[in-house]
Design a protein around this motif. Structure first.
Motif, PDB file in Angstrom:
ATOM      1  N   UNK A  61     -29.559  43.520   2.734  1.00  0.00           N
ATOM      2  CA  UNK A  61     -30.079  41.800   2.947  1.00  0.00           C
ATOM      3  C   UNK A  61     -29.892  41.099   4.210  1.00  0.00           C
ATOM      4  N   UNK A  62     -29.908  42.155   5.087  1.00  0.00           N
ATOM      5  CA  UNK A  62     -29.968  41.940   7.077  1.00  0.00           C
ATOM      6  C   UNK A  62     -31.198  41.862   6.518  1.00  0.00           C
ATOM      7  N   UNK A  63     -32.235  42.535   5.696  1.00  0.00           N
ATOM      8  CA  UNK A  63     -34.165  42.919   6.787  1.00  0.00           C
ATOM      9  C   UNK A  63     -34.562  41.339   5.704  1.00  0.00           C
ATOM     10  N   UNK A  64     -33.712  40.627   4.907  1.00  0.00           N
ATOM     11  CA  UNK A  64     -35.141  39.557   4.289  1.00  0.00           C
ATOM     12  C   UNK A  64     -34.172  38.840   5.250  1.00  0.00           C
ATOM     13  N   UNK A  65     -32.670  38.396   5.412  1.00  0.00           N
ATOM     14  CA  UNK A  65     -31.501  37.806   6.750  1.00  0.00           C
ATOM     15  C   UNK A  65     -32.823  37.521   7.897  1.00  0.00           C
ATOM     16  N   UNK A  66     -33.406  38.648   8.220  1.00  0.00           N
ATOM     17  CA  UNK A  66     -33.714  38.753   9.432  1.00  0.00           C
ATOM     18  C   UNK A  66     -35.220  38.655   9.723  1.00  0.00           C
ATOM     19  N   UNK A  67     -35.836  38.805   8.660  1.00  0.00           N
ATOM     20  CA  UNK A  67     -37.026  38.670   8.388  1.00  0.00           C
ATOM     21  C   UNK A  67     -37.445  36.961   8.464  1.00  0.00           C
ATOM     22  N   UNK A  68     -36.882  36.406   8.016  1.00  0.00           N
ATOM     23  CA  UNK A  68     -36.080  34.800   7.678  1.00  0.00           C
ATOM     24  C   UNK A  68     -36.583  33.940   8.965  1.00  0.00           C
ATOM     25  N   UNK A  69     -35.808  34.601   9.364  1.00  0.00           N
ATOM     26  CA  UNK A  69     -35.004  34.032  10.959  1.00  0.00           C
ATOM     27  C   UNK A  69     -33.726  32.935  10.356  1.00  0.00           C
ATOM     28  N   UNK A  70     -32.930  33.650   9.956  1.00  0.00           N
ATOM     29  CA  UNK A  70     -31.448  32.720   9.595  1.00  0.00           C
ATOM     30  C   UNK A  70     -30.627  33.652  10.207  1.00  0.00           C
ATOM     31  N   UNK A  71     -31.134  35.114  10.028  1.00  0.00           N
ATOM     32  CA  UNK A  71     -30.149  36.055  11.057  1.00  0.00           C
ATOM     33  C   UNK A  71     -30.763  36.924  11.928  1.00  0.00           C
ATOM     34  N   UNK A  72     -30.463  37.395  13.820  1.00  0.00           N
ATOM     35  CA  UNK A  72     -30.682  37.217  14.746  1.00  0.00           C
ATOM     36  C   UNK A  72     -29.999  38.694  14.716  1.00  0.00           C
ATOM     37  N   UNK A  73     -30.636  39.762  15.009  1.00  0.00           N
ATOM     38  CA  UNK A  73     -29.970  41.200  15.653  1.00  0.00           C
ATOM     39  C   UNK A  73     -29.749  41.695  16.852  1.00  0.00           C
ATOM     40  N   UNK A  74     -28.725  41.618  17.308  1.00  0.00           N
ATOM     41  CA  UNK A  74     -28.177  41.107  19.181  1.00  0.00           C
ATOM     42  C   UNK A  74     -28.744  43.258  19.769  1.00  0.00           C
ATOM     43  N   UNK A  75     -29.443  42.722  21.346  1.00  0.00           N
ATOM     44  CA  UNK A  75     -29.152  44.414  20.986  1.00  0.00           C
ATOM     45  C   UNK A  75     -27.691  45.647  21.433  1.00  0.00           C
ATOM     46  N   UNK A  76     -26.531  44.962  21.123  1.00  0.00           N
ATOM     47  CA  UNK A  76     -25.193  45.312  21.305  1.00  0.00           C
ATOM     48  C   UNK A  76     -24.863  45.923  19.921  1.00  0.00           C
ATOM     49  N   UNK A  77     -25.701  45.259  18.281  1.00  0.00           N
ATOM     50  CA  UNK A  77     -26.089  45.520  17.039  1.00  0.00           C
ATOM     51  C   UNK A  77     -25.119  44.807  16.665  1.00  0.00           C
ATOM     52  N   UNK A  78     -25.215  43.313  17.061  1.00  0.00           N
ATOM     53  CA  UNK A  78     -24.183  42.570  16.518  1.00  0.00           C
ATOM     54  C   UNK A  78     -24.943  41.587  16.157  1.00  0.00           C
ATOM     55  N   UNK A  79     -24.570  40.521  15.071  1.00  0.00           N
ATOM     56  CA  UNK A  79     -25.641  40.113  14.649  1.00  0.00           C
ATOM     57  C   UNK A  79     -25.269  38.362  14.774  1.00  0.00           C
ATOM     58  N   UNK A  80     -26.142  37.589  14.690  1.00  0.00           N
ATOM     59  CA  UNK A  80     -25.937  36.129  15.166  1.00  0.00           C
ATOM     60  C   UNK A  80     -26.840  35.329  14.362  1.00  0.00           C
ATOM     61  N   UNK A  81     -26.162  33.908  13.698  1.00  0.00           N
ATOM     62  CA  UNK A  81     -27.577  32.431  13.592  1.00  0.00           C
ATOM     63  C   UNK A  81     -28.640  33.111  14.423  1.00  0.00           C
TER      64      UNK A  81
END
Length: 245
Positions: A61-81
C-alpha cells in the motif's frame, strides 16, 4: 441455471470485487491515519502495530501512497505524511473556511474570559474530531487538543452532533445548547452549541470546556449566551440560517 440466477451471480462477483477495492482503500487510509495520530514519523514495525496490518500489506500500500505524495519515506526508513496531505488540508479550508472564520472568533471568546473553546466535527459512527482549539487564560485546563478523537456519545459536543433532545440545564437559555458534567472525563465539563452551513447542514459543535469545578448552574448561565451568540455569528459567516431566527 436461469437467466435471473446468472444475473445474480454476475452481480455478486462484481459486488465482491467492489468490496475488495473498498477494503484496500480503507487499509491505505488506516496507514495515513496512523501517521496523523502519531504526529511523528513511524517505521514499518510501528505502522504494523498501529494498523494491525501485515508488514507485507503495508509495503504494498505504501507504494501507492508514496506515488501520490500522501506518504513520504525518509532516508532513515521511517514514514511521514507527504505534501499531498498539505494540499488536502488547504483544499478543505478553501471549500469550508472553518479555521479562517472560527479561529478569530474563538480567540475573542478567550480574551473575554471564557473557558477553552473547541470546534468538533463528526469523525465516524462512534467518534468526533476536535478540529480547532484555543486554550483559555485559566491556569488549569482540560486536556483536549486539535486532532483528538473523542467519543460521540459522551460530552456536550457529541450531544450536539447527534441531535440530542434539549438539555434541561440550559433549556431556559436555548434548546440548542447542550451541557455535560464529567461524562467523557470525570474531572471535566463542557457546554456546546451547533454551527450550521448552507441548507441547514450541521457543520459542527462549538464548545467551552474545562475543569469540572468551574462548571455549575450559575457559570453555565454566564457562558451560555456568549457561546450561543458565537454559534449564531459563525453560522451567518458560513452561509447558514440560524434556527431561532
Amino acid at each position: 441455471m436461469t437467466a435471473l440466477d446468472a444475473s445474480k451471480k454476475t452481480l455478486s462477483a462484481g459486488h465482491a470485487a467492489n468490496m475488495s477495492g473498498v477494503a484496500a482503500v480503507e487499509r491505505a487510509l488506516a496507514i495515513a491515519e496512523a501517521l496523523v495520530n502519531a504526529r511523528r514519523p513511524l517505521n514499518l514495525t510501528e505502522l504494523a502495530e498501529s494498523t494491525d496490518l501485515y508488514k507485507s500489506t503495508i509495503l504494498r500500500l505504501l507504494v501507492s501512497l508514496e506515488s501520490c505524495g500522501l506518504v513520504v519515506r525518509r532516508s532513515d526508513q521511517r514514514f511521514t505524511l507527504g505534501p499531498f496531505a498539505i494540499r488536502l488540508g488547504k483544499a478543505y479550508d478553501a471549500c469550508t473556511p472553518l479555521e479562517a472564520l472560527l479561529q478569530p472568533l474563538m480567540e475573542q471568546l478567550v480574551r473575554e474570559g471564557m473557558e477553552s473553546p473547541s470546534f468538533h466535527v463528526p469523525n465516524d459512527a462512534n467518534t468526533r474530531l476536535c478540529l480547532l482549539r484555543v486554550d483559555s487564560l485559566h491556569s488549569t485546563l482540560d486536556r483536549v487538543r486539535v486532532g483528538d478523537r473523542l467519543p460521540l456519545r459522551a460530552g456536550a459536543p457529541g450531544k450536539v452532533l447527534m441531535g440530542a433532545a434539549p438539555d434541561p440545564h440550559v433549556r431556559d437559555i436555548s434548546p440548542l445548547l447542550q451541557v455535560s458534567f464529567g461524562e467523557r472525563d470525570p474531572n471535566c465539563a463542557a457546554i456546546a452549541g451547533p454551527v450550521y452551513g448552507p441548507g441547514q447542514v450541521l457543520l459542527g459543535a462549538l464548545s467551552f470546556s474545562g475543569p469540572l469545578d468551574r462548571f455549575n448552574a450559575a457559570s453555565v448561565k454566564v457562558m451560555g449566551p456568549p457561546l450561543l451568540a458565537a454559534c449564531r455569528q459563525a453560522t451567518a459567516q458560513l452561509g447558514g440560517q440560524w434556527p431561532e431566527d
